[in-house]
Design an enzyme around this catalytic site. Sequence first.
Site, PDB file in Angstrom:
ATOM      1  N   GLY A 207      41.635  51.991   1.793  1.00 32.79           N
ATOM      2  CA  GLY A 207      41.299  53.499   2.358  1.00 32.79           C
ATOM      3  C   GLY A 207      39.864  53.320   2.684  1.00 32.79           C
ATOM      4  O   GLY A 207      39.223  52.271   3.002  1.00 32.79           O
ATOM      5  N   ASN A 208      39.317  54.583   2.744  1.00 31.22           N
ATOM      6  CA  ASN A 208      37.992  54.610   2.989  1.00 31.22           C
ATOM      7  C   ASN A 208      37.530  56.032   2.532  1.00 31.22           C
ATOM      8  O   ASN A 208      38.098  56.614   1.619  1.00 31.22           O
ATOM      9  CB  ASN A 208      37.804  54.826   4.662  1.00 31.22           C
ATOM     10  CG  ASN A 208      38.503  56.059   5.250  1.00 31.22           C
ATOM     11  OD1 ASN A 208      38.482  56.943   5.029  1.00 31.22           O
ATOM     12  ND2 ASN A 208      39.748  55.489   6.132  1.00 31.22           N
ATOM     13  N   TYR A 209      36.176  56.284   2.691  1.00 33.90           N
ATOM     14  CA  TYR A 209      35.471  57.443   2.081  1.00 33.90           C
ATOM     15  C   TYR A 209      35.547  58.844   2.644  1.00 33.90           C
ATOM     16  O   TYR A 209      35.118  59.857   2.213  1.00 33.90           O
ATOM     17  CB  TYR A 209      33.859  57.108   1.984  1.00 33.90           C
ATOM     18  CG  TYR A 209      33.565  55.881   1.067  1.00 33.90           C
ATOM     19  CD1 TYR A 209      34.019  55.754  -0.202  1.00 33.90           C
ATOM     20  CD2 TYR A 209      33.270  54.749   1.664  1.00 33.90           C
ATOM     21  CE1 TYR A 209      33.650  54.424  -1.203  1.00 33.90           C
ATOM     22  CE2 TYR A 209      32.937  53.551   0.918  1.00 33.90           C
ATOM     23  CZ  TYR A 209      33.203  53.524  -0.400  1.00 33.90           C
ATOM     24  OH  TYR A 209      32.810  52.309  -1.142  1.00 33.90           O
ATOM     25  N   ALA A 275      39.955  59.476   9.701  1.00 32.93           N
ATOM     26  CA  ALA A 275      39.630  58.334   9.577  1.00 32.93           C
ATOM     27  C   ALA A 275      40.705  57.206   9.170  1.00 32.93           C
ATOM     28  O   ALA A 275      40.936  57.087   8.091  1.00 32.93           O
ATOM     29  CB  ALA A 275      38.403  57.861   8.295  1.00 32.93           C
TER      30      ALA A 275
END
Length: 397
Positions: A207-209, A275
């Site tokens: 995943g990402n932030y 994102a």
Amino acid sequence: MQGKHVILGVTGGIAAYKAAYLVRSLVKAGAEVKVIMTENAKKFVTPLTFSTLSGNPVYTEFFNPENGEWHSHVKLGVWADLFIVAPATANTLSKMAHGIADNLLTTTYLSARCRTLVVPAMDLDMYAAAATQDNLETLRRRGVIVMDPASGFLASGLEGKGRMPEPEDIMRFAANVLAQQQDLTGKKVLITAGPTYENIDPVRFIGNYSTGKMGYAIADECAQRGADVTVVSGPVSIEPKNKNVKVVSVRSAAEMFAATDKLFTEADVTVLSAAVADFTPIVSADEKIKREKDNLTLELRPTVDIAASLGKKKREGQIFVGFALETNNEEQNAQSKLERKNFDFIVLNSMRNPGTCFGSDNNQIKIIDRDNITSHPLKSKAEVAKDIVDKIVSWGK
């Protein structure tokens, strides 16, 4: 103003008498007005005056002391199309800026989903004081609209900036604010927001932030301005502030593509702010992968390119907006992405700008189209959303 719901907050300044004329002007223009008064405001004008002029009960306390009827700040905040505070004293502006909810007016302000317009009115030295100016700047960053006071003779006997503008001028200013809010009426807006999660096994993912704050701020702004808004959202812990925003929850890039692709054809405006993961595991294990002595190798494949796929199907008249988060060669990379994905314009975020991007309440962007690059200073994401939506509206004209 016809048919609009307006809350007028009246605070304890000598200019409170002008608020009575403002109520009359708003009602004459077709608005339904509900007045909230602070305790000090009642020392200048009686609630009966405002009740008579507005045709509605006046709210001064959280409940009616005679019968215990609760005056819900939440219901008032949801009801309103516009919240005006006029006159706005230095004291009330300070409370609004610092989130102090010790009376019905400031509590309703914190609950309101609509835009807020403040009209400062005070002595010239109080208005010019650094603390007052800092509070006004804080409110502006958070999306509050400030109507500058007029200059002239003041109650103190001094002359300068600090007078409350004339009620007719405030009414016209408020009407312009509401008119701007409705410039997306009848438009269908599709927004992607948040991250995607690509499963490695039942308990782990790539995943990402991303928190989705920017995408949700754009959604709220579009809905506030009359659009029919749908957000295709990855896993986030926030909700839209505007109750009219519809949310389709997804998890993976594949799910986000399927939901977005389905809605894209009918959308007048599409904003891809999510994102989205660029890669996903070729194999997602059915059971938790146990730790072994050897290194673990994950084989990844590219996810579907949502922007490129939709860009190929973009019809004439559709507005297609992208986002680019870059760490180097920002403008060059963003312009390249704009061309490759067939965006009308692209919003550039830079990881080099501290206090912006992932998880922050602020952002600093550049808006890039094929002819221009427009730089914007650091602002709250709510204010950045207005800049982006203003660009969308101007693009569609």
